[in-house]
Design a protein around this motif. Structure first.
Motif, short mmCIF file in Angstrom:
data_model
loop_
_atom_site.label_atom_id
_atom_site.label_comp_id
_atom_site.label_asym_id
_atom_site.label_seq_id
_atom_site.Cartn_x
_atom_site.Cartn_y
_atom_site.Cartn_z
N UNK A 1 3.75 19.11 -4.77
CA UNK A 1 4.33 18.88 -3.44
C UNK A 1 3.31 18.40 -2.42
N UNK A 2 2.08 18.91 -2.46
CA UNK A 2 1.05 18.45 -1.51
C UNK A 2 0.63 17.01 -1.82
N UNK A 3 0.56 16.67 -3.10
CA UNK A 3 0.25 15.28 -3.45
C UNK A 3 1.35 14.36 -2.95
N UNK A 4 2.60 14.77 -3.15
CA UNK A 4 3.71 13.95 -2.68
C UNK A 4 3.68 13.80 -1.16
N UNK A 5 3.28 14.85 -0.47
CA UNK A 5 3.26 14.82 0.99
C UNK A 5 2.11 14.00 1.55
N UNK A 6 0.92 14.15 0.95
CA UNK A 6 -0.28 13.56 1.55
C UNK A 6 -0.79 12.31 0.82
N UNK A 7 -0.14 11.94 -0.28
CA UNK A 7 -0.60 10.75 -1.03
C UNK A 7 0.51 9.73 -1.17
N UNK A 8 1.40 9.67 -0.19
CA UNK A 8 2.48 8.68 -0.24
C UNK A 8 1.88 7.27 -0.21
N UNK A 9 2.43 6.32 -1.00
CA UNK A 9 1.90 4.95 -1.01
C UNK A 9 1.93 4.32 0.37
N UNK A 10 0.89 3.55 0.66
CA UNK A 10 0.75 2.87 1.95
C UNK A 10 0.56 1.38 1.68
N UNK A 11 1.19 0.54 2.49
CA UNK A 11 0.99 -0.91 2.38
C UNK A 11 -0.43 -1.24 2.80
N UNK A 12 -1.18 -1.88 1.90
CA UNK A 12 -2.60 -2.11 2.15
C UNK A 12 -2.98 -3.57 1.88
N UNK A 13 -4.04 -4.00 2.54
CA UNK A 13 -4.61 -5.31 2.28
C UNK A 13 -5.05 -5.37 0.82
N UNK A 14 -4.65 -6.41 0.12
CA UNK A 14 -4.99 -6.48 -1.30
C UNK A 14 -6.46 -6.79 -1.54
N UNK A 15 -7.17 -7.25 -0.50
CA UNK A 15 -8.58 -7.60 -0.67
C UNK A 15 -9.53 -6.47 -0.31
N UNK A 16 -9.19 -5.68 0.71
CA UNK A 16 -10.11 -4.63 1.17
C UNK A 16 -9.48 -3.25 1.24
N UNK A 17 -8.16 -3.15 1.00
CA UNK A 17 -7.41 -1.88 0.98
C UNK A 17 -7.24 -1.25 2.35
N UNK A 18 -7.50 -1.99 3.41
CA UNK A 18 -7.23 -1.48 4.75
C UNK A 18 -5.71 -1.39 4.94
N UNK A 19 -5.25 -0.30 5.54
CA UNK A 19 -3.81 -0.14 5.76
C UNK A 19 -3.29 -1.25 6.66
N UNK A 20 -2.16 -1.81 6.28
CA UNK A 20 -1.54 -2.89 7.04
C UNK A 20 -0.42 -2.34 7.92
N UNK A 21 -0.15 -2.98 9.05
CA UNK A 21 0.97 -2.54 9.88
C UNK A 21 2.29 -2.73 9.15
N UNK A 22 3.24 -1.88 9.46
CA UNK A 22 4.55 -1.96 8.80
C UNK A 22 5.23 -3.29 9.08
#
Length: 255
Positions: A37-58
């Motif tokens: 449950x903690x993994x599901x809560x805190x490791x939800x997939x995030x849209x990220x830059x494919x080159x540097x993995x910086x989180x992208x805006x929604x």
């Protein structure tokens, strides 16, 4: 008294030894290092830059002519990586857990973090693309830092990933070398970080030919500005690597 006991019961404890089957975040019992449950809560997939993995805006409607999946910085200057993949943001609880792993003499956490990474989108597929002769390389530490820390957290992670992924590629701790001891990157601003790691990495001169035309998985624990990872990736490309993917447990929110 009762309230103090209740507060203690819900306070995360990041010092628990691995032999105790209790979640290090919510302290549920029984659990692995971190419960599902903690993994599901805190490791939800995030849209990220494919080159540097910086989180992208929604909202990615900031420009139809922008290459899909790239942040503004990578549109201006693409890093020397074909892709960068991470599992989680460098925030609670992962920042605490990684710090304990890295500085608290807890190499036993490496298999858990490897499993966490392999569950992240695209990571297992990246390992499946590796063939015999390709390489899984950890970001190296200087001799001084390795001596003070006692182990290289990136190497322990790379070994666990090679084993758990079932990849045909082998982990190698001696091909990419750190030849210059530098100040910790966390103490510096971005421009200073790039200068700090300039000349810090080198491929073993006697083994340069093994990189020719190979795919490389370059493993680290955390990406902040990306200066160290990008510098090491460029060294690998110059030495002949055909494809380099960066891989880390976590990525900070901004450079």
């Amino acid at each position: 008294m009762l309230q103090r006991l209740l507060n203690a019961a819900i306070k995360p404890d990041f010092t628990l030894p691995l032999r105790i089957s209790q979640c290090a975040v919510c302290r549920s019992w029984p659990a692995r290092q971190v419960c599902a449950p903690c993994i599901a809560r805190f490791a939800a997939p995030v849209l990220r830059c494919r080159a540097c993995a910086l989180a992208l805006p929604a909202d990615l409607s900031m420009g139809l002519r922008s290459p899909p999946g790239l942040c503004a910085g990578c549109i201006k200057q693409h890093p020397p990586l074909d892709a960068t993949l991470v599992a989680v943001p460098y925030s609670y609880p992962w920042s605490e857990l990684i710090t304990r792993y890295k500085f608290g003499e807890r190499p036993g956490w490496a298999p858990f973090f490897a499993e966490l990474l392999l569950q992240a989108p695209g990571v297992q597929q990246a390992f499946d693309a590796l063939q015999a002769g390709d390489l899984i390389l950890p970001m190296p530490l200087s001799d001084q830092r390795l001596q003070s820390r006692g182990f290289n957290q990136a190497w322990e992670l790379a070994r666990a990933l090679a084993r758990q992924s079932g990849s045909a590629a082998k982990a190698d701790a001696c091909l990419l070398l750190r030849v210059k001891h530098t100040r910790p990157q966390t103490e510096l601003q971005r421009d200073a970080r790039l200068a700090n790691v300039r000349g810090a990495f080198q491929v073993d001169p006697l083994r340069v030919p093994v990189l020719a035309g190979r795919r490389v998985m370059l493993v680290d624990d955390v990406i902040t500005s990306g200066a160290s990872l990008f510098t090491a990736a460029q060294i690998l490309r110059t030495a002949g690597a055909a494809h380099v993917t960066g891989l880390a447990i976590a990525r900070t929110a901004a450079t």
